[in-house]
Write an enzyme that holds these catalytic residues in place. Structure first.
Site, PDB file in Angstrom:
ATOM      1  N   ASP A 103       6.970 -18.089  -0.891  1.00 44.02           N
ATOM      2  CA  ASP A 103       6.039 -19.220  -0.856  1.00 44.02           C
ATOM      3  C   ASP A 103       6.663 -20.413  -0.144  1.00 44.02           C
ATOM      4  O   ASP A 103       7.887 -20.517  -0.034  1.00 44.02           O
ATOM      5  CB  ASP A 103       5.680 -19.651  -2.290  1.00 44.02           C
ATOM      6  CG  ASP A 103       4.945 -18.565  -3.043  1.00 44.02           C
ATOM      7  OD1 ASP A 103       4.344 -17.679  -2.396  1.00 44.02           O
ATOM      8  OD2 ASP A 103       4.986 -18.602  -4.296  1.00 44.02           O
TER       9      ASP A 103
HETATM   10  N1  URA Z   1       7.038 -14.792  -6.449  1.00 43.46           N
HETATM   11  C1  URA Z   1       6.445 -15.996  -6.292  1.00 43.46           C
HETATM   12  O1  URA Z   1       5.689 -16.433  -7.137  1.00 43.46           O
HETATM   13  N2  URA Z   1       6.720 -16.687  -5.182  1.00 43.46           N
HETATM   14  C2  URA Z   1       7.572 -16.272  -4.228  1.00 43.46           C
HETATM   15  O2  URA Z   1       7.798 -16.969  -3.230  1.00 43.46           O
HETATM   16  C3  URA Z   1       8.184 -15.018  -4.409  1.00 43.46           C
HETATM   17  C4  URA Z   1       7.914 -14.298  -5.529  1.00 43.46           C
END
Ligand code: URA
Length: 231
Positions: A103
């Site tokens: 993310d």
């Molecule tokens: N899980 C999440 O919630 N975000 C990420 O970036 C990776 C795994």
């Protein structure tokens, strides 16, 4: 057999015009003899190529370990934010792309490669490649979360695969999962009543972030590549 200029481009030495200059300057030797013609061919598997006396190892694929900072998107292009690939603007390798997705606000280990087959293997849920995340949350993690996350949480119509939760303190933990569903870690913690305030991926398969600084990358070692490819 491939052209010398293509060979050097494939190795990430420079653009076609940059490597042509290097060749014409007489800096490149193939099997001990100086070659000044970019179009001359060589055997990419057996020839020994040097620039200024230093051997160049032919690599058809490139593999980089990147410490993604928060605030950049895991994409090759984006109109709004900096992308992961903006950090690779000085790397002259075609078709590089991040493997999987973190993310915008997640930090940590991201593999960047142009080896599509390995990328597919690493992100395919059927291969169960483990990814470990360091997690900070806004309130106390219920101890029963260890069992809940191991047994699976309903997500996208299925239960998540068994996950390993290690509690580090009331509000910090390490979670190891083998899938990569959208916002998976954040959704798993939301299920046990916690909001993730900081998330960092520390490992993927046999790769670990180590002391690589945020926003920096390094090439994988030959041994790391070989270990990753053992399926
Ligand atoms: N899980 C999440 O919630 N975000 C990420 O970036 C990776 C795994």
């Amino acid at each position: 057999m491939i052209r010398l200029d293509k060979y050097l481009c494939d190795c990430g030495i420079g653009t076609r015009s940059e490597v042509k200059k290097i060749i014409k300057a007489g800096r490149v030797s193939v099997d001990g003899g100086v070659i000044k013609k970019p179009e001359d061919k060589l055997n990419e598997l057996t020839s020994i190529v040097t620039i200024d006396g230093k051997e160049i190892i032919y690599e058809t694929f490139s593999y980089f370990l990147f410490h993604k900072p928060s605030g950049c998107v895991t994409a090759t292009e984006d109109n709004l934010h900096k992308t992961v690939m903006d950090y690779f603007s000085d790397v002259n390798v075609k078709n590089l792309a991040p493997v999987g997705r973190l993310d915008l606000d997640t930090e940590g280990l991201l593999l960047v490669t142009n080896d599509g087959e390995l990328a597919h293997h690493l992100i395919s849920p059927s291969h169960h490649v483990e990814k470990t995340y360091y997690v900070e949350v806004d309130n106390q993690i219920p101890p029963e979360s260890i069992d809940i996350m191991r047994e699976g949480i309903p997500m996208d119509g299925k239960l998540t695969k068994p996950a390993r939760l290690e509690l580090l303190s009331d509000t910090t933990a390490r979670l190891t999962i083998t899938e990569g569903k959208f916002h998976q870690v954040k959704r798993m913690f939301a299920h046990v009543g916690c909001q993730v305030t900081y998330l960092k991926r520390e490992t993927m398969g046999t790769l670990t972030l180590g002391d690589l600084q945020r926003g920096c990358y390094r090439k994988l070692t030959q041994q790391e590549i070989e270990t990753l490819k053992k399926k």
